[in-house]
Design a protein around this motif. Structure first.
Motif, mmCIF file in Angstrom:
data_model
loop_
_atom_site.group_PDB
_atom_site.id
_atom_site.type_symbol
_atom_site.label_atom_id
_atom_site.label_comp_id
_atom_site.label_asym_id
_atom_site.label_seq_id
_atom_site.Cartn_x
_atom_site.Cartn_y
_atom_site.Cartn_z
ATOM 1 N N THR A 38 0.620 -1.154 0.123
ATOM 2 C CA THR A 38 0.071 -0.363 -0.034
ATOM 3 C C THR A 38 0.877 1.260 0.008
ATOM 4 N N LYS A 39 0.169 2.490 -0.235
ATOM 5 C CA LYS A 39 0.712 3.627 -0.143
ATOM 6 C C LYS A 39 -0.185 4.575 0.817
ATOM 7 N N SER A 40 -0.842 3.905 1.615
ATOM 8 C CA SER A 40 -1.672 4.410 2.706
ATOM 9 C C SER A 40 -1.316 4.197 4.211
ATOM 10 N N SER A 54 5.105 1.613 0.149
ATOM 11 C CA SER A 54 6.130 2.126 -0.855
ATOM 12 C C SER A 54 6.157 3.645 -0.616
ATOM 13 N N VAL A 55 7.365 4.291 -0.478
ATOM 14 C CA VAL A 55 7.673 5.637 -0.289
ATOM 15 C C VAL A 55 8.413 6.305 -1.324
ATOM 16 N N THR A 56 7.771 7.120 -2.151
ATOM 17 C CA THR A 56 8.473 7.523 -3.399
ATOM 18 C C THR A 56 9.365 8.613 -3.157
ATOM 19 N N SER A 57 9.097 9.642 -2.300
ATOM 20 C CA SER A 57 9.834 10.682 -2.093
ATOM 21 C C SER A 57 9.524 11.354 -0.528
ATOM 22 N N LEU A 58 10.390 12.169 -0.033
ATOM 23 C CA LEU A 58 10.292 12.671 1.368
ATOM 24 C C LEU A 58 9.573 14.239 1.088
ATOM 25 N N ARG A 73 3.255 7.686 5.727
ATOM 26 C CA ARG A 73 3.589 6.518 5.460
ATOM 27 C C ARG A 73 4.562 5.940 6.401
ATOM 28 N N LEU A 74 5.918 6.824 6.627
ATOM 29 C CA LEU A 74 7.036 6.489 7.671
ATOM 30 C C LEU A 74 6.429 6.252 8.829
ATOM 31 N N ASP A 75 5.365 7.128 9.328
ATOM 32 C CA ASP A 75 4.933 6.729 10.671
ATOM 33 C C ASP A 75 4.324 5.471 10.791
ATOM 34 N N ALA A 76 3.580 5.048 9.661
ATOM 35 C CA ALA A 76 2.751 3.750 9.710
ATOM 36 C C ALA A 76 3.764 2.645 9.596
ATOM 37 N N SER A 107 9.063 -0.037 0.283
ATOM 38 C CA SER A 107 9.650 0.105 -0.991
ATOM 39 C C SER A 107 10.092 1.263 -1.537
ATOM 40 N N VAL A 108 11.167 1.506 -2.188
ATOM 41 C CA VAL A 108 11.369 2.770 -2.750
ATOM 42 C C VAL A 108 11.024 2.748 -4.008
ATOM 43 N N ALA A 109 9.483 2.844 -4.508
ATOM 44 C CA ALA A 109 9.236 2.616 -5.720
ATOM 45 C C ALA A 109 7.930 3.657 -6.071
ATOM 46 N N PRO A 110 7.821 3.970 -7.428
ATOM 47 C CA PRO A 110 8.946 3.904 -8.185
ATOM 48 C C PRO A 110 10.120 4.714 -8.303
ATOM 49 N N VAL A 111 11.445 4.564 -8.572
ATOM 50 C CA VAL A 111 12.352 5.271 -8.771
ATOM 51 C C VAL A 111 12.116 6.081 -9.923
#
Length: 355
Positions: free
Chosen positions: A164-166, A190-194, A212-215, A229-233
């Motif tokens: 998920t992204k949520s 997945s986390v795409t950017s900061l 997302r990071l807190d989750a 998941s660092v996606a997509p780059v």
């Protein structure tokens, strides 16, 4: 002009099927906006879909699962790069705006899954959720289909994975914690950017990077096997955040990570090019030049194995950066071994078998 709050910038995307396309006259469009003002705000609609089955099997040799459940068709997150967008063209709907505004929900998913798991020849293996569209997109708050499937998996002791992204995944942390206690689940976010502004352009209705990071951290605290998941780059757009994402995930206890280079199958390529021209016209040529350089000169590579393994100098550079950052922060590969031996087959009438 940018379409605010949406990833796709138009519905006018060439398709492989019967979807009619229209090209509005530029002079008429300008005159219409002068007289009538901007058009009405795009609204999200949901149609309830009642398929005959819900468990989808695949034989792809380069993905780590052979079955999946997709509770929804289309995704309100609106990620412009989403490789699932072309599936909307099968219904003569646009992979662009339609994909993120005209959604389908499958409220019978848990019942259909129970019927499949009750079949005499069924053999358990992890069910993947979130492989096509996000199981925790905003309409999950209303339908709770993902939760119903997780409840069934817990009842029957069937392994299930989530991608998920949520941050809405935390709504089901009670079920995920219990599933994890029985070695029946793992969650990937997945986390795409900061950069929240950039994420708002790329994936406008997904959770912010911070959420997302807190989750991720809260899932780790709950004992749920968790993966980032660092996606997509996206070269020259998001690749600068790779090391920071891995560091932030490691600080929250995440010990498993992966990365995927941007993929642009079918209608996704013109959508992404339009997005680049709208938001990053100064570097659009550079981005697409790098994308093509890692895909043998093409926008996309659909071949098994190579589609997941970009080649060339740029791909090697990103791969090396990823490995170095993982080593620095004590992050490895996913090695969760989910337990299929606890599966309790339901009887056809919906009850658990006693013997």
């Amino acid at each position: 002009m940018a379409v605010h709050g949406r990833g796709a910038q138009s519905a006018r995307v060439p398709t492989r099927f019967g979807l009619a396309t229209r090209e509005p006259d530029g002079d008429w469009l300008d005159a219409k906006q002068d007289v009538d003002g901007p058009g009405p705000k795009l609204r999200t609609t949901v149609i309830e879909e009642h398929p005959r089955s819900i468990l989808t099997f695949n034989r792809s040799p380069d993905i780590p699962f052979d079955r999946s459940v997709n509770a929804y068709r289309g995704c309100e997150h609106g990620c412009v790069y989403c490789y699932a967008r072309p599936t909307h063209a099968y219904h003569d709907l646009s992979p662009g705006i339609d994909f993120e505004t005209k959604l389908f929900a499958k409220p019978d998913a848990a019942r259909l899954l129970r019927e499949t798991l009750a079949k005499p020849g069924y053999t358990p293996a992890p069910i993947a959720m979130g492989t096509n569209t996000d199981p925790y997109q905003p309409i999950e708050n209303r339908y709770r289909i993902t939760r119903q499937v997780l409840e069934l998996c817990l009842e029957l002791r069937h392994p299930v994975t989530i991608t998920t992204k949520s941050a809405r995944v935390l709504d089901d942390i009670d079920l995920l914690t219990e599933l994890a206690r029985h070695r029946l689940t793992a969650v990937g976010i997945s986390v795409t950017s900061l950069d929240p502004r950039l994420s708002g352009l790329l994936e406008p209705r997904a959770s912010s990077p911070a959420k997302r990071l807190d989750a991720l951290g809260k899932l780790v605290e709950a004992g749920v096997p968790t993966h980032v998941s660092v996606a997509p780059v996206i070269p020259s757009i998001t690749d600068e955040f790779m090391e920071g994402i891995l560091e932030a995930a490691a600080q929250r206890g995440v010990r498993s990570a992966s990365w995927i280079m941007l993929r642009l199958p079918h209608e996704v390529a013109p959508l992404f090019r339009e997005w680049l021209d709208t938001h990053f016209p100064d570097r659009a040529g550079k981005v697409m030049g790098i994308v093509q350089s890692v895909r043998d000169g093409k926008d996309n590579d659909a071949q098994f194995f190579t589609r997941m393994k970009p080649q060339g100098v740029w791909a090697d550079l990103i791969r090396t950066r990823f490995r170095v950052a993982c080593r620095k922060h004590g992050i490895g590969r996913a090695d969760v071994d989910l337990d299929c031996s606890q599966f309790r087959k339901p009887s056809p009438n919906g009850q658990l078998d006693l013997f």
